[in-house]
Design an enzyme around this catalytic site. Structure first.
Site, PDB file in Angstrom:
ATOM      1  CE  LYS A 138      -4.418   1.202   0.269  1.00  0.00           C
ATOM      2  NZ  LYS A 138      -5.635   0.561  -0.260  1.00  0.00           N
ATOM      3  CG  ASP A 178      -7.343   3.608  -0.607  1.00  0.00           C
ATOM      4  OD1 ASP A 178      -7.815   2.470  -0.491  1.00  0.00           O
ATOM      5  OD2 ASP A 178      -7.394   4.433   0.326  1.00  0.00           O
TER       6      ASP A 178
HETATM    7  P1  NDP Z   1     -12.837   8.165  -2.452  1.00  0.00           P
HETATM    8  O1  NDP Z   1     -11.742   9.147  -2.283  1.00  0.00           O
HETATM    9  O2  NDP Z   1     -13.421   7.947  -3.795  1.00  0.00           O
HETATM   10  O3  NDP Z   1     -14.046   8.527  -1.463  1.00  0.00           O
HETATM   11  C1  NDP Z   1     -13.834   8.593  -0.086  1.00  0.00           C
HETATM   12  C2  NDP Z   1     -15.135   9.006   0.568  1.00  0.00           C
HETATM   13  O4  NDP Z   1     -14.997   8.873   1.976  1.00  0.00           O
HETATM   14  C3  NDP Z   1     -15.497  10.456   0.326  1.00  0.00           C
HETATM   15  O5  NDP Z   1     -16.887  10.590   0.362  1.00  0.00           O
HETATM   16  C4  NDP Z   1     -14.848  11.169   1.509  1.00  0.00           C
HETATM   17  O6  NDP Z   1     -15.449  12.416   1.842  1.00  0.00           O
HETATM   18  C5  NDP Z   1     -15.092  10.163   2.597  1.00  0.00           C
HETATM   19  N1  NDP Z   1     -14.012  10.285   3.599  1.00  0.00           N
HETATM   20  C6  NDP Z   1     -12.692  10.138   3.388  1.00  0.00           C
HETATM   21  N2  NDP Z   1     -12.022  10.352   4.516  1.00  0.00           N
HETATM   22  C7  NDP Z   1     -12.941  10.661   5.434  1.00  0.00           C
HETATM   23  C8  NDP Z   1     -12.868  10.979   6.805  1.00  0.00           C
HETATM   24  N3  NDP Z   1     -11.682  11.072   7.442  1.00  0.00           N
HETATM   25  N4  NDP Z   1     -14.038  11.196   7.451  1.00  0.00           N
HETATM   26  C9  NDP Z   1     -15.225  11.119   6.819  1.00  0.00           C
HETATM   27  N5  NDP Z   1     -15.352  10.822   5.515  1.00  0.00           N
HETATM   28  C10 NDP Z   1     -14.226  10.600   4.848  1.00  0.00           C
HETATM   29  O7  NDP Z   1     -12.277   6.798  -1.835  1.00  0.00           O
HETATM   30  P2  NDP Z   1     -12.772   5.296  -2.117  1.00  0.00           P
HETATM   31  O8  NDP Z   1     -14.247   5.276  -2.283  1.00  0.00           O
HETATM   32  O9  NDP Z   1     -11.912   4.733  -3.153  1.00  0.00           O
HETATM   33  O10 NDP Z   1     -12.382   4.581  -0.757  1.00  0.00           O
HETATM   34  C11 NDP Z   1     -13.269   4.502   0.374  1.00  0.00           C
HETATM   35  C12 NDP Z   1     -12.824   3.398   1.295  1.00  0.00           C
HETATM   36  O11 NDP Z   1     -12.825   2.143   0.579  1.00  0.00           O
HETATM   37  C13 NDP Z   1     -11.417   3.518   1.882  1.00  0.00           C
HETATM   38  O12 NDP Z   1     -11.400   2.944   3.170  1.00  0.00           O
HETATM   39  C14 NDP Z   1     -10.579   2.652   0.956  1.00  0.00           C
HETATM   40  O13 NDP Z   1      -9.394   2.198   1.557  1.00  0.00           O
HETATM   41  C15 NDP Z   1     -11.557   1.508   0.707  1.00  0.00           C
HETATM   42  N6  NDP Z   1     -11.301   0.704  -0.474  1.00  0.00           N
HETATM   43  C16 NDP Z   1     -11.246   1.283  -1.725  1.00  0.00           C
HETATM   44  C17 NDP Z   1     -11.020   0.497  -2.828  1.00  0.00           C
HETATM   45  C18 NDP Z   1     -11.075   1.046  -4.207  1.00  0.00           C
HETATM   46  O14 NDP Z   1     -11.047   0.242  -5.163  1.00  0.00           O
HETATM   47  N7  NDP Z   1     -11.177   2.354  -4.415  1.00  0.00           N
HETATM   48  C19 NDP Z   1     -10.738  -0.952  -2.695  1.00  0.00           C
HETATM   49  C20 NDP Z   1     -10.917  -1.469  -1.366  1.00  0.00           C
HETATM   50  C21 NDP Z   1     -11.158  -0.642  -0.303  1.00  0.00           C
HETATM   51  P3  NDP Z   1     -14.620  13.781   1.625  1.00  0.00           P
HETATM   52  O15 NDP Z   1     -14.701  14.035   0.145  1.00  0.00           O
HETATM   53  O16 NDP Z   1     -15.321  14.784   2.442  1.00  0.00           O
HETATM   54  O17 NDP Z   1     -13.223  13.524   2.084  1.00  0.00           O
END
Ligand code: NDP
Length: 458
Positions: A138, A178
């Site tokens: 990662k 991510d």
């Molecule tokens: P994105 O950047 O596309 O979206 C993240 C979302 O989570 C946004 O809505 C963001 O809101 C919110 N968010 C992020 N940090 C925080 C925080 N500290 N508190 C509250 N809300 C938060 O990321 P992904 O959708 O790709 O990833 C989301 C999760 O899924 C993560 O845990 C990631 O590790 C996991 N994941 C992702 C994969 C992928 O293929 N993308 C694969 C497997 C797991 P804001 O815009 O306000 O920050």
């Protein structure tokens, strides 16, 4: 000489696990997320180690908790005003026993070495569970893409890759997206890699655009996969998604495609959120509007309520877990669902919680869900569809081939069913039927441990 005789007593096992925990804490201070991820795995392993005490030999556990390589580097870049900014870049190459290191890059101000290590450690077992040939790693940076112009994001990505390129490769380490890293960022990163190396090496990054080496379904895969996993858990209870009330947190990649797939299966999805607040839409989330606001305009979730009109309201602060639902899909970030929220969900009648994000539920929340008979899908199993489809992207790149949407989705469905069944059957085998945390940890660990044992002391 083996360290433990064949009938390792439970006392010997807990002593071994406790001393390992203490040693990891001593050597990795100030990394609470990494400690949390480690404890969750170690807490699951006792029944396996009782049955297979030889796994305590050859420093196997001691090696698994130590990354093979940790890279930290300076990322200087210039903002639009000409001011020089400096961020920190990370890549933790945790375990390559099963294949090239594989795992995403996160760009978020909260990123530090401990966060990257927690994610990399989880990734080892998640990747093992897919049954595919991928190791665990990662990376990321404390860079915050929010509010930055395209040109700033491009300059940052180019600087990041100017150091990272020497550590990665299609047979070595294959990053993906991510939090904060989507198609735009992967494009800039890939462009810079190609420029520096003078190679069209499509398999060095996944999540690429469809016209230049990307795979169908990769964008959808994590969210779709999580819903498919949850559907398997519901099926074990004789239920499906049809007519279920669902709450989803986040509004990024995982959240959007979780909502899309849950709706396709007949669910009524009520919520989406970002770090500032959440929306509740009594008519069900309009996923096309959500995509327009979050993927195209990169605006805040509050905008959704403004445009949707009467059926939706925006709640500033607060959490989606206050909305009663049958199924909850936490899809934002780590530790976003704590004990109080778990208790609220239980009071609201929740039947299943499936983690789209990595480690979104605290250990206390998981305990409450477990005590109340809620089906719980841990991220390392439930959200593995993203990395599995990345591995399918690598396969297509290696064969210079491209599969259509239906073919990739079909493979994703088979993989998610396989992960579910492996975790379930393993939980049964070790005396805790339906405990997907235990099942996923043991099954993932066993596969990695066997490969490491076969490959000798490295
Ligand atoms: P994105 O950047 O596309 O979206 C993240 C979302 O989570 C946004 O809505 C963001 O809101 C919110 N968010 C992020 N940090 C925080 C925080 N500290 N508190 C509250 N809300 C938060 O990321 P992904 O959708 O790709 O990833 C989301 C999760 O899924 C993560 O845990 C990631 O590790 C996991 N994941 C992702 C994969 C992928 O293929 N993308 C694969 C497997 C797991 P804001 O815009 O306000 O920050």
């Amino acid at each position: 000489m083996p360290k433990y005789p064949t009938e390792a007593s439970s006392a010997a096992i807990s002593t071994a696990l406790d001393s390992l925990r203490a040693e990891v804490l001593r050597r990795n201070p100030g990394e609470p997320e990494f400690h949390q991820a480690l404890n969750e795995v170690l807490d699951s392993l006792a029944p396996l180690l009782a049955a297979r005490p030889e796994l305590l030999d050859a420093g196997l556990l001691e090696r698994i908790v130590e990354p093979e390589r940790q890279i930290m580097f300076r990322v200087p870049w210039q903002d639009d005003a000409g001011v020089t900014r400096v961020n920190r870049g990370f890549r933790v190459e945790f375990n390559s026993a099963l294949g090239p290191y594989k795992g995403g890059l996160r760009f978020h101000p909260s990123v530090n070495l401990g966060v990257v290590k927690f994610l990399g450690f989880e990734q080892i077992f998640k990747n093992a569970l897919t049954g595919l040939s991928i190791g665990g790693g990662k990376g990321g940076s404390d860079f915050d893409p929010r509010g930055r112009s395209d040109a700033e994001v491009m300059r940052f990505c180019q600087s990041f890759m100017t150091e990272l390129y020497r550590h990665i490769g299609e047979h070595t380490d294959v990053p993906a997206g991510d939090i904060g890293v989507g198609g735009r960022e992967i494009g800039y990163l890939f462009g810079q890699y190609r420029r520096i190396t003078n190679r069209w090496e499509a398999g060095v990054l996944t999540g690429k655009g469809l016209g230049w080496g990307g795979s169908n379904v990769r964008a959808e895969a994590t969210g779709y996969g999580n819903v498919l996993f949850a559907a398997e858990m519901l099926a074990k209870r004789g239920e499906d998604f049809e007519g279920q009330q669902v709450v989803v947190s986040g509004s990024g990649n995982v959240a959007i495609y979780s909502i899309e797939k849950a709706q396709a299966l007949g669910a009524h999805v009520l919520t989406a959120s970002d770090s500032a607040g959440y929306v509740v839409d009594e008519k069900g989330i309009d996923v096309e509007l959500l995509k327009e606001i979050k993927e195209v305009e990169r605006a805040r979730i509050s905008e959704y309520a403004v445009r949707r009109g009467g059926s939706a309201r925006y709640v500033s602060g607060g959490q989606v877990w206050d909305v009663p639902a049958d199924v909850a899909l936490p899809s934002a970030t780590q530790n976003e669902l704590g004990a109080d929220s778990a208790a609220t969900l239980v009071r609201g009648g929740v039947k299943a919680v499936s983690e789209g994000a990595n480690m979104p539920c605290t250990p206390q929340a998981v305990e409450i869900l477990r005590e109340n008979g809620v089906a719980f899908g841990p991220g390392k199993a439930a959200n593995a569809g993203g990395v599995a489809t990345s591995a399918l992207e690598m396969r297509q790149n290696a064969a210079r081939d491209s599969w259509d949407f239906a073919e990739v989705e079909d493979r994703l469905r088979t993989i998610m069913r396989g992960i579910h069944d492996t975790a379930y059957e393993t939980s049964e085998k070790y005396g805790a039927p339906g405990d997907y945390v235990l099942g996923a940890n043991i099954a993932g660990f066993e596969r990695v441990a066997e490969a490491m044992t076969a490959q000798g002391l490295i």
